[in-house]
Write an enzyme that holds these catalytic residues in place. Structure first.
Site, PDB file in Angstrom:
ATOM      1  N   HIS A  24       0.860  -1.183   0.000  1.00 15.69           N
ATOM      2  CA  HIS A  24       0.000   0.000   0.000  1.00 15.69           C
ATOM      3  C   HIS A  24       0.900   1.239   0.000  1.00 15.69           C
ATOM      4  O   HIS A  24       2.133   1.129   0.037  1.00 15.69           O
ATOM      5  CB  HIS A  24      -1.000  -0.022   1.156  1.00 15.69           C
ATOM      6  CG  HIS A  24      -0.406  -0.081   2.531  1.00 15.69           C
ATOM      7  ND1 HIS A  24       0.363   0.933   3.055  1.00 15.69           N
ATOM      8  CD2 HIS A  24      -0.472  -1.036   3.491  1.00 15.69           C
ATOM      9  CE1 HIS A  24       0.732   0.609   4.274  1.00 15.69           C
ATOM     10  NE2 HIS A  24       0.263  -0.584   4.568  1.00 15.69           N
ATOM     11  N   HIS A  27       3.926   1.641   2.403  1.00 17.16           N
ATOM     12  CA  HIS A  27       5.194   0.983   2.039  1.00 17.16           C
ATOM     13  C   HIS A  27       5.915   1.808   0.972  1.00 17.16           C
ATOM     14  O   HIS A  27       7.129   2.022   1.039  1.00 17.16           O
ATOM     15  CB  HIS A  27       4.951  -0.427   1.484  1.00 17.16           C
ATOM     16  CG  HIS A  27       4.143  -1.317   2.393  1.00 17.16           C
ATOM     17  ND1 HIS A  27       2.903  -1.804   2.054  1.00 17.16           N
ATOM     18  CD2 HIS A  27       4.405  -1.784   3.640  1.00 17.16           C
ATOM     19  CE1 HIS A  27       2.441  -2.556   3.037  1.00 17.16           C
ATOM     20  NE2 HIS A  27       3.329  -2.558   4.021  1.00 17.16           N
ATOM     21  N   CYS A 136       2.747  -8.568  14.441  1.00 15.34           N
ATOM     22  CA  CYS A 136       4.026  -7.852  14.655  1.00 15.34           C
ATOM     23  C   CYS A 136       5.214  -8.787  14.483  1.00 15.34           C
ATOM     24  O   CYS A 136       6.337  -8.333  14.362  1.00 15.34           O
ATOM     25  CB  CYS A 136       4.127  -7.291  16.072  1.00 15.34           C
ATOM     26  SG  CYS A 136       2.942  -6.038  16.521  1.00 15.34           S
ATOM     27  N   CYS A 158      -3.000  -7.399  21.128  1.00 14.21           N
ATOM     28  CA  CYS A 158      -1.931  -6.484  20.692  1.00 14.21           C
ATOM     29  C   CYS A 158      -2.573  -5.137  20.371  1.00 14.21           C
ATOM     30  O   CYS A 158      -3.459  -5.064  19.521  1.00 14.21           O
ATOM     31  CB  CYS A 158      -1.249  -7.046  19.441  1.00 14.21           C
ATOM     32  SG  CYS A 158      -0.242  -5.800  18.590  1.00 14.21           S
ATOM     33  N   HIS A 161      -2.379  -4.070  16.522  1.00 16.00           N
ATOM     34  CA  HIS A 161      -3.199  -4.735  15.511  1.00 16.00           C
ATOM     35  C   HIS A 161      -4.630  -5.008  15.964  1.00 16.00           C
ATOM     36  O   HIS A 161      -5.465  -5.404  15.154  1.00 16.00           O
ATOM     37  CB  HIS A 161      -2.532  -6.050  15.075  1.00 16.00           C
ATOM     38  CG  HIS A 161      -1.277  -5.820  14.291  1.00 16.00           C
ATOM     39  ND1 HIS A 161      -0.036  -5.804  14.868  1.00 16.00           N
ATOM     40  CD2 HIS A 161      -1.096  -5.532  12.977  1.00 16.00           C
ATOM     41  CE1 HIS A 161       0.872  -5.534  13.939  1.00 16.00           C
ATOM     42  NE2 HIS A 161       0.260  -5.359  12.794  1.00 16.00           N
ATOM     43  N   LYS A 309      -3.009   4.498  11.546  1.00 13.71           N
ATOM     44  CA  LYS A 309      -1.992   4.047  10.602  1.00 13.71           C
ATOM     45  C   LYS A 309      -2.665   3.277   9.460  1.00 13.71           C
ATOM     46  O   LYS A 309      -3.445   2.352   9.701  1.00 13.71           O
ATOM     47  CB  LYS A 309      -1.018   3.126  11.343  1.00 13.71           C
ATOM     48  CG  LYS A 309       0.082   2.580  10.453  1.00 13.71           C
ATOM     49  CD  LYS A 309       1.028   1.692  11.252  1.00 13.71           C
ATOM     50  CE  LYS A 309       2.114   1.140  10.352  1.00 13.71           C
ATOM     51  NZ  LYS A 309       2.365  -0.276  10.517  1.00 13.71           N
TER      52      LYS A 309
HETATM   53  N1  MSP Z   1       9.190  -6.999   7.596  1.00  8.97           N
HETATM   54  C1  MSP Z   1       9.262  -5.956   8.569  1.00  8.97           C
HETATM   55  C2  MSP Z   1      10.509  -5.127   8.386  1.00  8.97           C
HETATM   56  C3  MSP Z   1      11.790  -5.881   8.435  1.00  8.97           C
HETATM   57  S1  MSP Z   1      13.166  -4.863   8.138  1.00  8.97           S
HETATM   58  C4  MSP Z   1      14.465  -5.783   8.559  1.00  8.97           C
HETATM   59  C5  MSP Z   1       8.023  -5.062   8.451  1.00  8.97           C
HETATM   60  N2  MSP Z   1       7.394  -5.094   7.287  1.00  8.97           N
HETATM   61  S2  MSP Z   1       6.067  -4.278   6.941  1.00  8.97           S
HETATM   62  O1  MSP Z   1       5.770  -4.616   5.587  1.00  8.97           O
HETATM   63  O2  MSP Z   1       5.056  -4.536   7.899  1.00  8.97           O
HETATM   64  O3  MSP Z   1       6.375  -2.755   7.094  1.00  8.97           O
HETATM   65  C6  MSP Z   1       7.556  -2.222   6.616  1.00  8.97           C
HETATM   66  C7  MSP Z   1       7.548  -0.752   6.594  1.00  8.97           C
HETATM   67  O4  MSP Z   1       6.521  -0.232   5.764  1.00  8.97           O
HETATM   68  C8  MSP Z   1       7.319   0.040   7.881  1.00  8.97           C
HETATM   69  O5  MSP Z   1       8.336   0.138   8.755  1.00  8.97           O
HETATM   70  C9  MSP Z   1       7.169   1.396   7.273  1.00  8.97           C
HETATM   71  O6  MSP Z   1       8.440   1.824   6.848  1.00  8.97           O
HETATM   72  C10 MSP Z   1       6.288   1.094   6.086  1.00  8.97           C
HETATM   73  N3  MSP Z   1       4.884   1.296   6.414  1.00  8.97           N
HETATM   74  C11 MSP Z   1       3.902   0.356   6.567  1.00  8.97           C
HETATM   75  N4  MSP Z   1       2.722   0.988   6.823  1.00  8.97           N
HETATM   76  C12 MSP Z   1       2.934   2.319   6.837  1.00  8.97           C
HETATM   77  C13 MSP Z   1       2.133   3.465   6.988  1.00  8.97           C
HETATM   78  N5  MSP Z   1       0.833   3.400   7.178  1.00  8.97           N
HETATM   79  N6  MSP Z   1       2.733   4.676   6.891  1.00  8.97           N
HETATM   80  C14 MSP Z   1       4.063   4.810   6.641  1.00  8.97           C
HETATM   81  N7  MSP Z   1       4.842   3.766   6.509  1.00  8.97           N
HETATM   82  C15 MSP Z   1       4.325   2.513   6.621  1.00  8.97           C
HETATM   83  O7  MSP Z   1       7.708  -4.377   9.391  1.00  8.97           O
END
Ligand code: MSP
Length: 527
Positions: A24, A27, A136, A158, A161, A309
């Site tokens: 999304h 990311h 998480c 949690c 979530h 978020k």
């Molecule tokens: N897999 C782990 C990270 C491992 S790094 C060694 C993880 N993945 S994740 O897909 O859940 O999220 C990764 C990153 O996506 C978050 O840390 C952030 O940088 C970004 N985001 C996910 N949702 C977000 C928002 N709503 N807003 C901004 N960034 C977001 O955690």
């Protein structure tokens, strides 16, 4: 043995994304920031390396695959190919590598790194009993879970979530994190820039000062992971596998020269939700393995929807392609980097983005570029004229360019993208004001004003050159089109090779270049 190569590469990473779901714009936000930062440094003439990738092990991914009647590997392969790799093209990210944690090179580095930590005496066996949040992928401390309400009454939940945690009871290997508190505090004392912004630094310091407990580094109740090198009945806990990706790509355990050139990483960009993993656990792992901790972990804020978020779990995720199809990749990059101060939360709204697109990109920058090109084509027969002696108005433009480039460089290097773009936009506004005041369309009517017209046309084009160079890291497609329309490449070379630090040196566009009208940089939006 020849001496190892010195550290020479500016190395930027994004988190690696979980493949349990599709991307999304939250990311894509992190990836855009990494791409803009890396392109900026590349245009400072530095060697750079930008890494992103996917986090594929762990219970969450394994369960998602099962729910879709696939093997975990099939599920990952499919999602990486159809969703995660394509999003990079969608947002025009120029990453140098894409790491998947299921690759052999990664399991090799993970095993080497954990073997080094164990050899250092920082691993022991114990039973983990306590809550675990699968969303998480995290062992929760007592204060980190809440009592459920409504349908979840009687269960521990949690708070991130809103879903029940699971109670684990497993014999695991533990990492002696507690032994690293003092070293981490000393590290952050000596390198205050190693966690930013200040709010993140404070959070990390108070977490460490609150006392660190040892954590499980392995799981034994499922198999989707990298086998612990000294005991293949366990897999490495998914976070302690994922974090190593940054070292894997730098050549840890496989290529000592490459590792010396690339390590330590210069910037790990992370969302604030995963700060602790990156600024506490990972540096401690590095210390235990005998390698330098990362130079900087920068925690940015969240994209919010309705004050929460944005997340797929809560069904509030918007696909990057949905936004890019409407506005284009340049506007996507521009909007998120300018509208939200990096480090703070921000809300995305279609209305706000459309308003900024129209006023700043279409009317502000795009219209400026197309007006200047059209006038050179029309009044000067497409040949960039030579300027006469500059007057006070031209001096103001030149000074604005110098200010924009100095301030933008300072702010972009500090990851303050919004202020960096604001600084560049001062020049957009000054150039628009310059045209309004000089009225070249009137000068074009009198042969006696010819010299003045030529000065104005050259000055405006030179100002656009500066804008193309400074905005290229943010909006590579539009700036490339502008570069083409100025006919600059034959004289100056590729846009991406123009140093941002030299952008404001006045007088680079040689008279005689063939200027063309080019495509509209930011077309009017359809409803
Ligand atoms: N897999 C782990 C990270 C491992 S790094 C060694 C993880 N993945 S994740 O897909 O859940 O999220 C990764 C990153 O996506 C978050 O840390 C952030 O940088 C970004 N985001 C996910 N949702 C977000 C928002 N709503 N807003 C901004 N960034 C977001 O955690």
């Amino acid at each position: 043995m020849p001496d190892a190569a010195p550290k020479s590469t500016f190395y930027v990473t994004t988190p690696i994304y979980y493949v349990n779901d599709v991307p999304h714009i939250g990311h894509a936000y992190t990836t855009v920031a990494g791409d803009v930062l890396t392109r900026w440094h590349r245009q400072r003439g530095e060697q750079t390396f930008f890494l992103t990738g996917t986090d594929e092990h762990g219970q969450k991914v394994q369960r998602t695959a099962q729910a879709h009647s696939m093997t975990a590997q099939q599920w990952c392969d499919q999602l990486v190919d159809t969703e995660w790799r394509p999003v990079l093209a969608t947002i025009d990210a120029a990453n140098d590598d894409f790491i998947r944690t299921t690759e052999a090179r990664h399991s090799h580095s993970v095993q080497a790194l954990w073997q080094a930590i164990r050899d250092n005496g920082d691993v022991y066996t114990n039973v983990y009993e306590g809550p675990y949040c699968i969303d998480c992928e995290e062992f929760k401390l007592p204060g980190e879970v809440v009592e459920g309400t409504g349908a979840l009454a009687g269960q521990l939940v949690c708070p991130i979530h809103g879903r029940p945690v699971e109670q684990l009871s497993e014999e695991n290997y533990f990492f002696r994190l507690s032994a690293y508190a003092d070293r981490l505090l000393a590290h952050y004392e000596e390198h205050p820039e190693a966690v930013e912004p200040a709010s993140a630094r404070n959070e990390v310091l108070s977490f460490i000062k609150g006392g660190l407990t040892d954590i499980s580094m392995s799981r034994s109740s499922f198999t989707w992971g990298i086998p612990v090198p000294w005991d293949p009945t366990h897999v490495v806990y998914v976070w302690f596998d994922a974090l190593v990706n940054y070292a894997t790509v730098a050549g840890y355990g496989t290529d000592a020269d490459r590792f010396a050139r690339m390590w330590p990483a210069d910037v790990h960009l992370v969302g604030k939700d995963i700060l602790r993993f990156h600024a506490v656990y990972w540096p401690a792992m590095c210390m235990a393995a005998g390698i330098a901790p990362p130079r900087k972990v920068f925690a940015h804020g969240w994209l919010l929807v309705g004050g929460e978020k944005m997340s797929k779990t809560k069904l509030t995720g918007i696909a990057p392609s949905t936004v890019v199809e409407h506005f284009g990749s340049d506007a996507f990059r521009y909007y998120f980097m300018r509208a939200i101060s990096f480090g703070s939360d921000g809300s995305f709204s279609w209305e706000d983005m459309a308003a900024r697109y129209t006023s700043e990109l279409a009317n502000g920058f795009g219209n400026l570029a197309s007006r200047v090109a059209a006038m050179v084509v029309r009044y000067c027969d497409s040949a960039l004229p030579a300027p006469g002696a500059p007057g006070p108005a031209e001096d103001l433009v030149r000074q604005a360019a110098a200010r924009a480039s100095t301030l933008a460089d300072e702010r972009m290097v500090a990851l303050d993208f919004s202020a960096g773009i604001n600084a560049i936009w001062e020049l957009v506004d000054v150039l628009n004001g310059y045209l309004t005041e000089q009225e070249p369309w009137k000068l074009a009517k009198n042969e006696t004003d010819r010299a003045r017209l030529e000065t104005v046309m050259w000055t405006a084009a030179e100002g656009l050159r500066v804008l193309a160079v400074l905005l290229n890291p943010v909006m590579p497609k539009a700036c490339r089109a502008l570069w083409d329309s100025l006919g600059a490449a034959p004289a100056l070379g590729r846009l991406a090779d123009q140093p941002v630090t030299d952008a404001a040196r006045w007088g680079q566009l040689p008279p005689g270049l063939t200027v063309t009208k080019g495509a509209v940089l930011f077309p009017r939006l359809e409803d």
